[in-house]
Write a protein that holds these residues in place. Structure first.
Motif, PDB file in Angstrom:
ATOM      1  N   CYS A   1      -3.979   6.067   6.025  1.00 54.52           N
ATOM      2  CA  CYS A   1      -3.303   6.571   7.437  1.00 54.52           C
ATOM      3  C   CYS A   1      -3.863   7.672   8.370  1.00 54.52           C
ATOM      4  O   CYS A   1      -4.040   7.846   9.228  1.00 54.52           O
TER       5      CYS A   1
ATOM      6  N   PRO B   1       0.752  -1.475   0.063  1.00 52.68           N
ATOM      7  CA  PRO B   1      -0.110  -0.019  -0.128  1.00 52.68           C
ATOM      8  C   PRO B   1       0.886   1.259   0.127  1.00 52.68           C
ATOM      9  O   PRO B   1       0.321   2.270  -0.455  1.00 52.68           O
ATOM     10  N   ILE B   2       2.216   1.230   0.502  1.00 50.76           N
ATOM     11  CA  ILE B   2       2.867   2.417   0.476  1.00 50.76           C
ATOM     12  C   ILE B   2       3.154   2.848  -0.937  1.00 50.76           C
ATOM     13  O   ILE B   2       3.133   4.047  -1.060  1.00 50.76           O
TER      14      ILE B   2
ATOM     15  N   TYR C   1      -2.327   5.317   0.671  1.00 49.66           N
ATOM     16  CA  TYR C   1      -1.646   5.062   1.750  1.00 49.66           C
ATOM     17  C   TYR C   1      -1.821   6.332   2.620  1.00 49.66           C
ATOM     18  O   TYR C   1      -2.183   6.236   3.880  1.00 49.66           O
TER      19      TYR C   1
END
Length: 183
Positions: free
Chosen positions: A109, A98-99, A105
């Motif tokens: 977050c 996902p980063i 991302y």
């Protein structure tokens, strides 16, 4: 091989639509809100899962989905914890995916309460600690999720092979949450 998570559903919801309950068994209807899988839409989950598959040629899609589900549970727990959590090497593979989807991302977050930075370390079994992994598993459980224990073994365990060539060690490890969780 037993797992607490069924395979992900196909992409059934369009952008902005709410997915319908995903899984049933003989005793329980598990809605998408009951698992870390619910943190992503069907389309986003499948896109990220395919990143794991692209990075690990030959990996079974069911295994990739299990890895992603546990990575999402880890990320949710890490966003609520003031450091000290470390993913297993296998789950770290799921965190990397996902980063690479930077907008997704960042949004994920933000919804979880804080940006969780990833600072890789080269693998070094001498730095690894099963107690750090157990601390992370406990934090994930405290966040209301169940872990797939097969994915949380030490860095020298080769039961599940992944492309990720980094690990995270100990409570002073390289996970940075911005902003710092309150509480």
């Amino acid at each position: 091989m037993s797992t607490p998570y069924p395979p992900p559903p196909p992409c059934s919801a369009g952008k902005g639509e709410t997915p319908t309950p995903a899984y049933t068994d003989s005793t329980t209807l598990v809605t998408a809100q009951a698992t870390p899988r619910a943190l992503l839409s069907d389309a986003d989950f499948n896109a990220v899962m395919h990143t794991i598959l692209d990075n690990n040629p030959g990996m079974d899609p069911f295994l990739a989905s299990r890895i992603l589900v546990d990575a999402l549970a880890f990320l949710a727990a890490a966003a609520r914890t003031d450091g000290g959590l470390v993913p297993s090497r296998v789950v770290d593979e799921g965190w990397h995916a996902p980063i690479l989807h930077t907008g997704l991302y960042e949004s994920l977050c933000a919804r979880l309460g804080g940006f969780v930075h990833h600072v890789p370390e080269r693998p070094d079994p001498g730095r690894s600690s099963q107690s750090s992994i157990e601390q992370t598993i406990d934090a994930i459980a405290a966040a209301g999720y169940t872990v797939d224990r097969e994915l949380w073994r030490g860095p020298t365990d080769a039961t599940v092979t992944v492309a990720a060539n980094c690990q995270h060690s100990g409570p002073e490890g390289p996970i940075v949450i911005i902003p710092k969780p309150k509480g």
